[in-house]
Design an enzyme around this catalytic site. Structure first.
Site, PDB file in Angstrom:
ATOM      1  N   HIS A  65      -0.635  -0.519  -1.826  1.00  0.00           N
ATOM      2  CA  HIS A  65      -0.477  -0.732  -0.386  1.00  0.00           C
ATOM      3  C   HIS A  65      -0.991  -2.117   0.033  1.00  0.00           C
ATOM      4  O   HIS A  65      -1.832  -2.229   0.924  1.00  0.00           O
ATOM      5  CB  HIS A  65      -1.217   0.358   0.382  1.00  0.00           C
ATOM      6  CG  HIS A  65      -0.687   0.626   1.755  1.00  0.00           C
ATOM      7  ND1 HIS A  65      -0.899  -0.226   2.817  1.00  0.00           N
ATOM      8  CD2 HIS A  65       0.059   1.647   2.232  1.00  0.00           C
ATOM      9  CE1 HIS A  65      -0.335   0.271   3.896  1.00  0.00           C
ATOM     10  NE2 HIS A  65       0.267   1.411   3.567  1.00  0.00           N
TER      11      HIS A  65
ATOM     12  N   HIS B 299      -0.553   9.434   2.412  1.00  0.00           N
ATOM     13  CA  HIS B 299      -1.211   8.715   1.310  1.00  0.00           C
ATOM     14  C   HIS B 299      -2.305   9.542   0.631  1.00  0.00           C
ATOM     15  O   HIS B 299      -3.351   9.020   0.252  1.00  0.00           O
ATOM     16  CB  HIS B 299      -1.769   7.390   1.806  1.00  0.00           C
ATOM     17  CG  HIS B 299      -0.728   6.412   2.258  1.00  0.00           C
ATOM     18  ND1 HIS B 299       0.555   6.405   1.748  1.00  0.00           N
ATOM     19  CD2 HIS B 299      -0.777   5.406   3.192  1.00  0.00           C
ATOM     20  CE1 HIS B 299       1.249   5.439   2.337  1.00  0.00           C
ATOM     21  NE2 HIS B 299       0.477   4.826   3.205  1.00  0.00           N
TER      22      HIS B 299
ATOM     23  N   GLU C 156       6.131  -0.947  -0.546  1.00  0.00           N
ATOM     24  CA  GLU C 156       5.536   0.083  -1.390  1.00  0.00           C
ATOM     25  C   GLU C 156       6.625   0.762  -2.224  1.00  0.00           C
ATOM     26  O   GLU C 156       7.444   1.500  -1.686  1.00  0.00           O
ATOM     27  CB  GLU C 156       4.819   1.112  -0.525  1.00  0.00           C
ATOM     28  CG  GLU C 156       3.781   0.518   0.406  1.00  0.00           C
ATOM     29  CD  GLU C 156       3.579   1.381   1.644  1.00  0.00           C
ATOM     30  OE1 GLU C 156       3.158   2.551   1.472  1.00  0.00           O
ATOM     31  OE2 GLU C 156       3.841   0.901   2.767  1.00  0.00           O
TER      32      GLU C 156
END
Length: 348
Positions: free
Chosen positions: A177, A106, A312
């Site tokens: 998220h 991420h 996601e």
């Protein structure tokens, strides 16, 4: 449509974090802060009209700063994992910040979900902007990102529009998220999930893709609605390794720039249903495997394994380390180009 603003808290360096409340007048209300673009709440009516917050989060700024497991954040510069935090672009190798064992997850330890974004109310939408410098977390090129939240006026839907430009070639994979729980509390394992995808991405022991594989005859076949609990305890090697679901699905619909269905989530208990539509080629389903009771939500309830799930929308993990083809579309952005992506959550 109404959008209001208030002070949410102050960071240790004195910067003020603001919270914005979007209400479409049709029963859908979203609250978000400019730290990480975090969605702190999303209120949706059930079949009887009773409203509940359907995303996990905290009720204070300190928790979001100190211990947030990506609740509600904008993810970037690259969503999901990059193997060993390395990739090569235009003949030059790059080493990223490692924050997930041997990998980058991420965007690194100071990914976009930890940053203070500039926020601006523009008509009926909320615009977040962020300037990411060349070398940020090891990524090349200055990236200027714009993420817009808007609620539809005539239906219960939340739209996210992503844009980005750069001054040197880089890789980009922006996503969101949120941990969803359509009941509003307790476990999501009885929720019914549909993912219109014939293939999912197998991973190794550190969750790096090895190949796309058929879902047929596996616990990963969600082409028809199925309760998440149905196969989550099976001894399938991929389930055991991830302690549940934490995988990427390659959507069957062609990538043509338009929105198409990526997932449908239904909660029999409340009657709530959410459809996720996206321009992205894939979606990550994470079943909240590492919620361990150490985090506490606004209601005072500890979040435990399976109390929330993530959907996601994205390009596949580790795409920069795969040859570009139909299975692995490029995540490279070059000067003069505009990165665009859209995801819409529709509630019924």
């Amino acid at each position: 449509m109404a959008i209001t603003e208030r002070e949410y808290g102050r960071l240790a360096d004195g910067r003020i974090v603001h919270e914005y409340r979007l209400d479409n007048g049709q029963g859908l209300t979203l609250t978000a802060i400019n730290l990480g673009g975090i969605v702190t709440g999303l209120w949706v009516p059930d079949a009887q009209g009773a409203s509940a917050n359907v995303v996990l989060g905290f009720d204070n700024l300190d928790d979001y700063v100190q211990r947030n497991p990506h609740f509600g954040v904008i993810v970037g510069r690259y969503g999901n994992r990059i193997a060993r935090g390395r990739f090569e672009l235009e003949g030059k190798p790059y080493q990223l910040d490692l924050n997930d064992g041997p990998n980058t997850l991420h965007g690194g330890s100071r990914g976009f979900g930890t940053r203070c974004w500039e926020a601006q109310i523009e008509g009926d939408s909320l615009l977040f902007t962020l300037d990411s410098a060349d070398g940020d977390q090891g990524f090349p090129g200055r990236l200027q990102a714009r993420v817009r939240y808007s609620l539809a006026a005539n239906e219960r839907s939340w739209r996210i529009d992503y844009e980005a430009t750069c001054d040197a070639a880089t890789v980009v994979n922006l996503t969101h998220h949120d941990y969803f729980n359509l009941t509003g509390q307790g476990s999501v394992l009885r929720h019914r999930l549909t993912i219109p995808a014939s293939r999912y991405t197998e991973v190794d022991a550190v969750r790096i893709p090895t190949d796309h594989a058929s879902v047929a005859g596996t616990p990963f076949d969600f082409r028809a609605p199925k309760a998440i609990v149905t196969h989550i305890r099976e001894a399938h090697p991929q389930i055991v390794m991830a302690k549940g679901y934490d995988h990427n699905w390659v959507l069957d619909a062609p990538v043509d720039g338009g929105l198409r269905l990526a997932a449908c989530l239904e909660d029999p208990a409340s009657g709530r249903r959410m459809e996720v539509h996206t321009t992205e080629p894939a979606i990550q389903f994470y079943s909240g495997n590492f919620l361990d009771g150490s985090l506490v939500g606004p209601s005072g309830q500890a979040y435990r394994q399976g109390d929330g799930l993530c959907l996601e929308t994205q390009h596949s993990p580790d795409s920069p380390n795969h040859a570009v083809d139909d299975d692995w579309p490029s995540t490279v952005l070059r000067p003069g180009e505009v990165y665009r992506s859209t995801t819409v959550h529709r509630f019924y």
